[in-house]
Design an enzyme around this catalytic site. Structure first.
Site, PDB file in Angstrom:
ATOM      1  N   CYS A 171       1.332  -1.138  -0.237  1.00  0.00           N
ATOM      2  CA  CYS A 171       0.083  -0.232   0.415  1.00  0.00           C
ATOM      3  C   CYS A 171       1.117   1.049   0.342  1.00  0.00           C
ATOM      4  O   CYS A 171       2.121   1.632   0.657  1.00  0.00           O
ATOM      5  CB  CYS A 171      -0.803   0.123   1.180  1.00  0.00           C
ATOM      6  SG  CYS A 171      -2.073   1.457   1.343  1.00  0.00           S
ATOM      7  N   TYR A 196      -8.942  30.950   0.637  1.00  0.00           N
ATOM      8  CA  TYR A 196      -8.698  29.106   0.085  1.00  0.00           C
ATOM      9  C   TYR A 196      -9.644  28.871   1.826  1.00  0.00           C
ATOM     10  O   TYR A 196      -9.591  28.206   3.071  1.00  0.00           O
ATOM     11  CB  TYR A 196      -7.445  28.862   0.624  1.00  0.00           C
ATOM     12  CG  TYR A 196      -6.495  29.648  -0.189  1.00  0.00           C
ATOM     13  CD1 TYR A 196      -6.906  29.096  -1.788  1.00  0.00           C
ATOM     14  CD2 TYR A 196      -5.664  30.332  -0.362  1.00  0.00           C
ATOM     15  CE1 TYR A 196      -5.924  29.652  -2.553  1.00  0.00           C
ATOM     16  CE2 TYR A 196      -4.724  30.779  -0.483  1.00  0.00           C
ATOM     17  CZ  TYR A 196      -5.511  30.624  -2.011  1.00  0.00           C
ATOM     18  OH  TYR A 196      -4.073  31.453  -3.363  1.00  0.00           O
ATOM     19  N   CYS A 219       0.031  22.812   3.986  1.00  0.00           N
ATOM     20  CA  CYS A 219      -0.012  21.692   4.015  1.00  0.00           C
ATOM     21  C   CYS A 219       1.551  21.061   2.854  1.00  0.00           C
ATOM     22  O   CYS A 219       1.875  19.737   3.016  1.00  0.00           O
ATOM     23  CB  CYS A 219      -0.564  20.703   3.262  1.00  0.00           C
ATOM     24  SG  CYS A 219      -1.489  21.928   2.022  1.00  0.00           S
TER      25      CYS A 219
HETATM   26  C1  LIG Z   1      -6.077  23.270   2.778  1.00  0.00           C
HETATM   27  S1  LIG Z   1      -8.266  23.793   2.185  1.00  0.00           S
HETATM   28  C2  LIG Z   1      -8.505  24.799   3.603  1.00  0.00           C
HETATM   29  C3  LIG Z   1      -9.919  24.548   3.407  1.00  0.00           C
HETATM   30  C4  LIG Z   1     -10.406  25.747   4.974  1.00  0.00           C
HETATM   31  N1  LIG Z   1      -9.649  26.203   4.851  1.00  0.00           N
HETATM   32  C5  LIG Z   1      -9.875  24.391   6.563  1.00  0.00           C
HETATM   33  O1  LIG Z   1      -9.278  24.575   7.186  1.00  0.00           O
HETATM   34  O2  LIG Z   1     -11.014  23.829   6.343  1.00  0.00           O
HETATM   35  C6  LIG Z   1      -8.140  25.068   0.873  1.00  0.00           C
HETATM   36  C7  LIG Z   1      -9.803  24.955   0.325  1.00  0.00           C
HETATM   37  O3  LIG Z   1      -9.060  26.084  -0.732  1.00  0.00           O
HETATM   38  C8  LIG Z   1      -9.944  25.567  -2.218  1.00  0.00           C
HETATM   39  N2  LIG Z   1      -9.313  26.722  -3.004  1.00  0.00           N
HETATM   40  C9  LIG Z   1      -8.486  25.357  -3.558  1.00  0.00           C
HETATM   41  N3  LIG Z   1      -8.018  26.223  -4.673  1.00  0.00           N
HETATM   42  C10 LIG Z   1      -8.727  27.492  -4.728  1.00  0.00           C
HETATM   43  C11 LIG Z   1      -7.918  28.858  -5.627  1.00  0.00           C
HETATM   44  N4  LIG Z   1      -7.027  28.859  -6.267  1.00  0.00           N
HETATM   45  N5  LIG Z   1      -8.841  29.557  -4.677  1.00  0.00           N
HETATM   46  C12 LIG Z   1      -9.879  30.077  -3.839  1.00  0.00           C
HETATM   47  N6  LIG Z   1     -10.180  28.747  -3.433  1.00  0.00           N
HETATM   48  C13 LIG Z   1      -9.237  27.808  -3.796  1.00  0.00           C
HETATM   49  C14 LIG Z   1     -10.489  24.542  -1.123  1.00  0.00           C
HETATM   50  O4  LIG Z   1     -11.483  23.865  -2.344  1.00  0.00           O
HETATM   51  C15 LIG Z   1     -10.132  24.126  -0.487  1.00  0.00           C
HETATM   52  O5  LIG Z   1     -11.117  24.653  -0.147  1.00  0.00           O
END
Ligand SMILES: C[S@@+](CC[C@H](N)C(=O)[O-])C[C@H]1O[C@@H](n2cnc3c(N)ncnc32)[C@H](O)[C@@H]1O
Length: 431
Positions: free
Chosen positions: A92, A269, A387
């Protein structure tokens, strides 16, 4: 020497076996070794070990090869018997560090974070990878697991860098709620994947992909002084996978940003509004929070989750689009062939200035253009939840050029047994 005969530097081929000394950890869950001038990225090894490495893949231009440690000739004292029988060479691909003691896993992740900052931001950082509170030995934590379904309808997990499905009995890092769904002992004809989710509120759910309507799940977090709050989201929407992570990151973000009553904060985001709710509670009704998220479904849930905070506006847009930043050109796109990438117009909902900016981008990070727009708003604090330490370190260099200095860095072991590590960094204005 290789059992398959090929031993010259530039001729290591898939299947060759060579004895190597393993030196350091690298970003991505493998360690570095060298053989006659060629670099090997060796999985299932540890720094300081001598191993027999079998080449699994050759890299572009033969500069490096990927390999598995198939025999350990001299073991590190940090090596342990993997708690999961499905981890190891050819098995895996979900975990990278099952063979490493948990304290050493955290030290190795700290090494990776330090190395990324040194290489990409020219910064020496002092960082310790902290366990997520409540983590019990690095197992039984994963509240979201995407199982792959093979042609025979059986669900399992993917082999490393492969589409092949490994028929595991159950995943040792999955939360007990995921195990209760017994995904791997049931048949899923017609499905490509099964998303299993064990939320903090309510029963676990298994969602087939493709499938019918995706159910909603609820998660509970203590948000600053406002106490426990519930967040509703799609079972396939983004939420932190470690059961202690959302709480840990909200606390870390609040501590780093220290938002004050009446301030204006941005949550970039934003997902379903986890950080926006903490910011809203802290800035109060005289403040303002603008949450930006590209996923329309998540934005709908964010609006519902934050409905009691009139000071929050949720903008459904990509962050770069909202700021009027041209998207990076894709390989082979017309922009690469000479024409300029399209520059969207800045959203009228994005203010010219802000006191605090929190951003939690996907693995690609924010990028140069978004960093420039953040700096142009002159916030007193930028709090970056990351991340991928490489993207964070790259964006740290951009922010430094824009007058924002890294003044706090924490790292969390939110993904034990894997190479992943989550960082929370704060930047403040210099001068
Ligand atoms: C790491 S997650 C963080 C979500 C939130 N901060 C949390 O802790 O639950 C990143 C988020 O960014 C969104 N995302 C990805 N690319 C993006 C972009 N270019 N502009 C805005 N949002 C984006 C994804 O849909 C996701 O919800």
């Amino acid at each position: 020497m290789g059992s398959h005969g090929a031993t010259h530097a530039s001729s290591l081929a898939v299947g060759d076996e060579v004895e190597v000394d393993v030196t350091t950890i690298a970003h991505g869950g493998h360690c570095i070794a060298r053989h006659e001038g060629q670099v090997l990225f060796v999985r299932h090894a540890l720094p300081g070990e001598r191993v027999l490495a079998r080449v699994t893949e050759t890299g572009a231009g033969e500069r490096f090869v990927r390999a598995d440690a198939v025999a350990v000739l001299s073991a590190s004292p940090d090596r342990v018997t993997p708690p999961c029988p499905w981890s190891g060479p050819g098995r895996c691909g979900g975990c990278d560090l099952q063979h490493v003691s948990l304290p050493r896993q955290r030290q190795l992740k700290a090494d990776v974070v330090r190395e990324q900052f040194s290489r990409l931001a020219r910064l020496d950082v002092d960082v310790t990878v902290e366990p997520v509170p409540g983590d019990d030995g690095g197992l039984d934590w994963r509240t979201r697991v995407e199982f792959a379904v093979g042609d025979d309808g059986r669900a399992g997990l993917r082999r490393h860098r492969s589409h092949e499905v490994v028929a595991v009995d159950h995943c040792r890092i999955a939360a007990p709620g995921i195990d209760r769904l017994r995904v791997t002992s049931r048949s899923w004809p017609g499905a490509d994947a099964v998303d299993a989710v064990a939320p903090s509120v309510g029963e676990p759910v298994a969602v087939t992909v493709p499938g019918d309507e995706v159910p909603l799940v609820r998660e509970r977090v203590v948000v600053g002084a406002s106490g426990e709050r519930e967040f509703t989201l799609s079972a396939r929407g983004f939420w932190q996978v470690h059961p202690g992570a959302a709480q840990t990151f909200v606390d870390a973000v609040l501590e780093a940003a220290a938002p004050r009553a009446g301030e204006r904060a941005l949550d970039l985001y934003a997902g379903v509004g986890l950080f926006a709710s903490a910011l809203a509670q802290a800035v109060g009704p005289t403040g303002q929070v603008i949450a930006i998220e590209s996923d329309a479904v998540a934005c709908g849930h964010a609006r519902d989750n934050l409905a009691d905070h009139a000071q929050v506006a949720v903008l459904a847009a990509r962050v770069d689009d909202a700021f009027g930043v041209a998207r990076p050109s894709r390989r082979g796109s017309s922009s690469q062939r000479g024409s300029r990438p399209r520059k969207p117009s800045r959203s009228t909902l994005v203010p010219a200035s802000a006191d605090v900016v929190v951003l939690d981008p996907p693995r690609t990070g924010a990028g140069k253009g978004v960093c420039a727009e953040i700096a142009a708003m002159a916030p007193r604090a930028v709090v970056y939840v990351a991340c991928d330490p490489a993207a964070l370190a790259r964006d740290t260099a951009y922010l430094a050029d824009l007058g924002y200095r890294l003044d706090m860095l924490r790292a969390f072991d939110a993904f034990p047994m894997t190479h992943h590590v989550e960082c929370v960094a704060r930047f403040t204005r210099t001068g």
